[in-house]
Design a protein around this motif. Structure first.
Motif, PDB file in Angstrom:
ATOM      1  N   LEU A 289       0.827  -1.201   0.000  1.00  0.00           N
ATOM      2  CA  LEU A 289       0.000   0.000   0.000  1.00  0.00           C
ATOM      3  C   LEU A 289       0.864   1.256   0.000  1.00  0.00           C
ATOM      4  N   LEU A 290       1.975   1.228   0.727  1.00  0.00           N
ATOM      5  CA  LEU A 290       2.890   2.364   0.766  1.00  0.00           C
ATOM      6  C   LEU A 290       3.499   2.612  -0.610  1.00  0.00           C
ATOM      7  N   ALA A 291       3.947   1.544  -1.277  1.00  0.00           N
ATOM      8  CA  ALA A 291       4.524   1.689  -2.613  1.00  0.00           C
ATOM      9  C   ALA A 291       3.484   2.137  -3.623  1.00  0.00           C
ATOM     10  N   LEU A 292       2.297   1.593  -3.505  1.00  0.00           N
ATOM     11  CA  LEU A 292       1.234   1.866  -4.472  1.00  0.00           C
ATOM     12  C   LEU A 292       0.713   3.297  -4.381  1.00  0.00           C
ATOM     13  N   THR A 293       0.734   3.881  -3.190  1.00  0.00           N
ATOM     14  CA  THR A 293       0.154   5.217  -3.000  1.00  0.00           C
ATOM     15  C   THR A 293       1.180   6.350  -2.981  1.00  0.00           C
ATOM     16  N   THR A 294       2.470   6.004  -3.023  1.00  0.00           N
ATOM     17  CA  THR A 294       3.509   7.048  -3.047  1.00  0.00           C
ATOM     18  C   THR A 294       4.319   7.046  -4.333  1.00  0.00           C
ATOM     19  N   GLY A 295       4.371   5.906  -5.022  1.00  0.00           N
ATOM     20  CA  GLY A 295       5.223   5.816  -6.207  1.00  0.00           C
ATOM     21  C   GLY A 295       6.683   5.707  -5.864  1.00  0.00           C
ATOM     22  N   GLY A 296       6.993   5.417  -4.598  1.00  0.00           N
ATOM     23  CA  GLY A 296       8.385   5.295  -4.187  1.00  0.00           C
ATOM     24  C   GLY A 296       9.038   4.051  -4.755  1.00  0.00           C
ATOM     25  N   ARG A 297      10.341   4.122  -4.976  1.00  0.00           N
ATOM     26  CA  ARG A 297      11.082   2.955  -5.432  1.00  0.00           C
ATOM     27  C   ARG A 297      11.133   1.915  -4.319  1.00  0.00           C
ATOM     28  N   GLN A 298      11.362   0.665  -4.689  1.00  0.00           N
ATOM     29  CA  GLN A 298      11.369  -0.407  -3.704  1.00  0.00           C
ATOM     30  C   GLN A 298      12.409  -0.162  -2.615  1.00  0.00           C
ATOM     31  N   ALA A 299      13.607   0.253  -3.008  1.00  0.00           N
ATOM     32  CA  ALA A 299      14.657   0.501  -2.024  1.00  0.00           C
ATOM     33  C   ALA A 299      14.302   1.670  -1.109  1.00  0.00           C
ATOM     34  N   GLU A 300      13.558   2.638  -1.639  1.00  0.00           N
ATOM     35  CA  GLU A 300      13.192   3.821  -0.851  1.00  0.00           C
ATOM     36  C   GLU A 300      12.147   3.495   0.208  1.00  0.00           C
ATOM     37  N   THR A 301      11.170   2.664  -0.146  1.00  0.00           N
ATOM     38  CA  THR A 301      10.096   2.348   0.805  1.00  0.00           C
ATOM     39  C   THR A 301      10.488   1.200   1.739  1.00  0.00           C
ATOM     40  N   MET A 302      11.065   0.150   1.175  1.00  0.00           N
ATOM     41  CA  MET A 302      11.421  -0.995   2.011  1.00  0.00           C
ATOM     42  C   MET A 302      12.609  -0.705   2.917  1.00  0.00           C
TER      43      MET A 302
END
Length: 351
Positions: A195-208
């Motif tokens: 949900l965080l990745a889907l609603t921010t458009g952040g890269r995987q390394a940035e969110t995880m």
């Protein structure tokens, strides 16, 4: 000025000793079997010394590519994010052309090496481009900083033609199925991470790889200090994500600052590959990768009227080139703008 001395050996053979003397420069000499070649060398050497090219050529013959790469890794790689990958690319060049002097590193030699690399390892254009860029960085240093060569041969090594950027995004139905599968997962991190990745458009390394110190619950932001392009960026936390983070903050682990820590090693982020694959399978979604969550966010933004500069800002791109792939998804927004411009030109209201 050049002086040419004719010499005759004991066996009767003739040679010509050339000495080039120019004020303020060391004497250069060479021996030739032909008077014509001796004169040509003298003329060319004099011109090269006067123009400042000769000693750079000499310097290029003193250093091998392996020496240049070793110096580059010693001076430039420490602290570089891509150091590990750069060393891998550089290792290829050391093995392939490392014994060559810089004077012998020609565009033809580089092109042959890249073609062989692509064929032997079955690499695509993007991967080959990484190897090309690694060598280009080393040779640029040899030109600009060390002055070991006059000009980089990379100017005549064409960049591989890259395929158009892949865009795979979730339909409304796929999105609902995926989120339901993630929510039903036995993994406690999966739903929030997706949900965080889907609603921010952040890269995987940035969110995880995010930490609690980056999150401001009062301002609903996730601050990215170091992004892929080197600039700071803040991701907006939507209400559902913010509520889940507030609940998670109440029971967060005290042995780590990571938002999604591994249960095995709290200093590392959790590995969600298996639960992610299971969720995709349960949702019946094929041909979809984690990075496509970012594409889904960008595609939805484009279809809801975001301009290309706005998309670039949302995704953290410095140029519009990377967001051109979403341009076709906002025809209504483009059409509306065109209608307003036309109305203004025809005497209508303000644009």
């Amino acid at each position: 000025m050049a002086a040419i001395e004719k010499r005759t050996a004991s066996d009767g053979t003739t040679s010509y000793r050339v000495k080039v003397r120019l004020r303020g420069q060391p004497v250069q000499s060479a021996t030739f079997a032909s008077l014509t070649k001796a004169k040509q060398w003298a003329t060319q050497t004099e011109a090269a010394i006067r123009e400042g090219r000769y000693f750079q050529t000499v310097e290029a013959k003193r250093h091998t590519l392996a020496e240049a790469i070793e110096r580059y890794e010693r001076e430039k790689l420490p602290g570089m994010k891509s150091a590990k990958h750069r060393r891998a690319y550089n290792a290829f060049w050391v093995g392939k052309l490392g014994t060559y002097t810089l004077a012998d590193i020609t565009p033809a030699a580089i092109n042959d090496a890249l073609r062989g690399l692509a064929a032997e390892r079955q690499l695509g254009p993007q991967s080959v481009a990484h190897y090309r860029q690694a060598l280009s960085s080393v040779l640029t240093q040899a030109v600009n900083t060390w002055q070991w060569i006059e000009q980089s041969p990379m100017h005549r090594v064409p960049k591989p033609t890259l395929p158009r950027g892949r865009v795979r995004y979730l339909s409304d139905d796929e999105r609902e199925r995926l989120l339901s599968a993630c929510k039903a997962s036995a993994n406690d991190d999966l739903y929030l991470a997706v949900l965080l990745a889907l609603t921010t458009g952040g890269r995987q390394a940035e969110t995880m790889g995010a930490s609690w110190s980056q999150i401001d619950l009062s301002r609903a932001t996730l601050q990215l200090e170091e992004t892929k392009n080197g600039s700071r960026r803040a991701l907006h936390l939507t209400a559902p994500v913010l509520d889940m983070l507030k609940e998670r903050a109440k029971v967060r682990r005290i042995d780590t600052g990571l938002l999604f820590p591994s249960r095995v090693n709290p200093k590392q982020s959790v590995d969600l590959r298996q639960p992610w694959e299971k969720a995709l399978q349960a949702a019946g979604i094929e041909g979809f990768h984690w990075h496509d969550l970012r594409h889904t966010f960008a595609s939805m933004a484009a279809m809801n009227g975001a301009s290309l500069p706005e998309l670039a800002a949302l995704l953290g791109h410095k140029t519009l080139a990377m967001v051109q792939r979403y341009a076709h998804l906002s025809p209504q927004h483009t059409a509306s703008l065109a209608e307003r411009v036309a109305a203004r030109m025809m005497g209508g209201g303000a644009v």
